[in-house]
Design an enzyme around this catalytic site. Structure first.
Site, PDB file in Angstrom:
ATOM      1  N   ARG A 149      -2.000  -5.796  -8.465  1.00 53.58           N
ATOM      2  CA  ARG A 149      -0.836  -6.666  -8.225  1.00 53.58           C
ATOM      3  C   ARG A 149      -0.671  -7.701  -9.327  1.00 53.58           C
ATOM      4  NH1 ARG A 149      -3.055  -7.684  -2.350  1.00 53.58           N
ATOM      5  NH2 ARG A 149      -4.890  -7.277  -3.628  1.00 53.58           N
ATOM      6  N   LYS A 198     -16.209  -7.022   5.653  1.00 54.46           N
ATOM      7  CA  LYS A 198     -14.966  -7.808   5.700  1.00 54.46           C
ATOM      8  C   LYS A 198     -14.578  -8.200   7.129  1.00 54.46           C
ATOM      9  CE  LYS A 198     -12.007  -7.130   1.686  1.00 54.46           C
ATOM     10  NZ  LYS A 198     -10.683  -6.637   1.241  1.00 54.46           N
ATOM     11  N   HIS A 251       0.846  -1.201   0.000  1.00 52.93           N
ATOM     12  CA  HIS A 251       0.000   0.000   0.000  1.00 52.93           C
ATOM     13  C   HIS A 251       0.878   1.246   0.000  1.00 52.93           C
ATOM     14  CE1 HIS A 251      -3.048  -2.651   2.325  1.00 52.93           C
ATOM     15  NE2 HIS A 251      -3.662  -2.347   1.197  1.00 52.93           N
TER      16      HIS A 251
HETATM   17  P1  ADP Z   1      -9.995  -3.456  -0.309  1.00 51.93           P
HETATM   18  O1  ADP Z   1     -10.787  -4.195   0.740  1.00 51.93           O
HETATM   19  O2  ADP Z   1     -10.667  -2.206  -0.782  1.00 51.93           O
HETATM   20  O3  ADP Z   1      -9.515  -4.319  -1.439  1.00 51.93           O
HETATM   21  P2  ADP Z   1      -7.221  -3.383   0.570  1.00 51.93           P
HETATM   22  O4  ADP Z   1      -6.635  -2.630   1.729  1.00 51.93           O
HETATM   23  O5  ADP Z   1      -7.089  -4.855   0.577  1.00 51.93           O
HETATM   24  O6  ADP Z   1      -8.729  -2.899   0.499  1.00 51.93           O
HETATM   25  O7  ADP Z   1      -6.587  -2.845  -0.777  1.00 51.93           O
HETATM   26  C1  ADP Z   1      -6.724  -1.508  -1.180  1.00 51.93           C
HETATM   27  C2  ADP Z   1      -6.124  -1.342  -2.555  1.00 51.93           C
HETATM   28  O8  ADP Z   1      -4.720  -1.554  -2.479  1.00 51.93           O
HETATM   29  C3  ADP Z   1      -6.636  -2.341  -3.600  1.00 51.93           C
HETATM   30  O9  ADP Z   1      -6.697  -1.694  -4.853  1.00 51.93           O
HETATM   31  C4  ADP Z   1      -5.574  -3.419  -3.619  1.00 51.93           C
HETATM   32  O10 ADP Z   1      -5.518  -4.044  -4.882  1.00 51.93           O
HETATM   33  C5  ADP Z   1      -4.339  -2.573  -3.365  1.00 51.93           C
HETATM   34  N1  ADP Z   1      -3.270  -3.363  -2.759  1.00 51.93           N
HETATM   35  C6  ADP Z   1      -3.320  -4.196  -1.703  1.00 51.93           C
HETATM   36  N2  ADP Z   1      -2.125  -4.762  -1.458  1.00 51.93           N
HETATM   37  C7  ADP Z   1      -1.293  -4.266  -2.403  1.00 51.93           C
HETATM   38  C8  ADP Z   1       0.089  -4.493  -2.729  1.00 51.93           C
HETATM   39  N3  ADP Z   1       0.839  -5.370  -2.072  1.00 51.93           N
HETATM   40  N4  ADP Z   1       0.584  -3.818  -3.769  1.00 51.93           N
HETATM   41  C9  ADP Z   1      -0.182  -2.966  -4.472  1.00 51.93           C
HETATM   42  N5  ADP Z   1      -1.465  -2.733  -4.256  1.00 51.93           N
HETATM   43  C10 ADP Z   1      -2.024  -3.366  -3.233  1.00 51.93           C
END
Ligand code: ADP
Length: 159
Positions: A90, A41, A17
């Protein structure tokens, strides 16, 4: 001034992130990290804890702002004058959901553009879910999250 909004659950924020935020900060005047309540979630950390962790991780980036949000993302974006929604991509497996979300958000508010950013390859396999799983099993996760997040996960799993 171009403002982008980066929504997510951030349960917890990972280096993946953070990588996305740092890339976005080079493109936009301000990046608002919008931490979603996301009861569906059933997050491990409360909304307040997730906001606190994101704020700590981004404390050296003054152009980044952290807000909690619930409700429709497009409304939150409008309220904060954001013109761009940021999401991370990703792998191909992320594409379908991101495509659906971007298409629906475009229907709801056509002038808002979604931008998908690709993280450094070392984070392409990283997810909050995997980090929680590893932490719960006692694995060393220091390479993947900020030290404060390591502490919070240890406390959550009482290690
Ligand atoms: P959500 O429940 O909205 O998917 P997340 O916190 O899991 O929330 O992810 C938020 C955003 O960040 C999403 O677009 C996800 O694809 C992206 N994301 C999560 N982990 C990574 C990572 N390791 N690298 C790049 N983007 C990521």
């Amino acid at each position: 001034m171009t403002i982008a909004i980066y929504p997510g659950t951030f349960d917890p924020i990972t280096n993946g992130h953070q990588d996305i935020v740092q890339r976005a900060l080079k493109l936009f005047d301000r990046v608002i990290v919008a931490v979603a309540e996301n009861r569906r979630k059933q997050p491990l950390f409360s909304l307040a804890e997730r906001v606190r962790m994101v704020t700590e991780v981004l404390q050296d980036s003054p152009q980044a702002q952290v807000i909690p949000f619930s409700g429709l993302l497009v409304d939150c974006a409008k309220q904060h004058q954001a013109r761009v929604i940021l999401r991370g991509l990703r792998a191909v497996s992320d594409f379908e959901l991101e495509f659906q979300l971007a298409s629906m958000n475009r229907r709801l508010r056509p002038e808002l553009e979604t931008l998908l950013l690709i993280p450094s390859e070392k984070y392409t396999f990283l997810s909050s879910h995997l980090v929680r799983e590893m932490a719960s099993l006692g694995a060393d996760i220091g390479e993947y999250v900020h030290p404060n997040v390591v502490k919070a996960l240890k406390k959550a799993y009482q290690q």
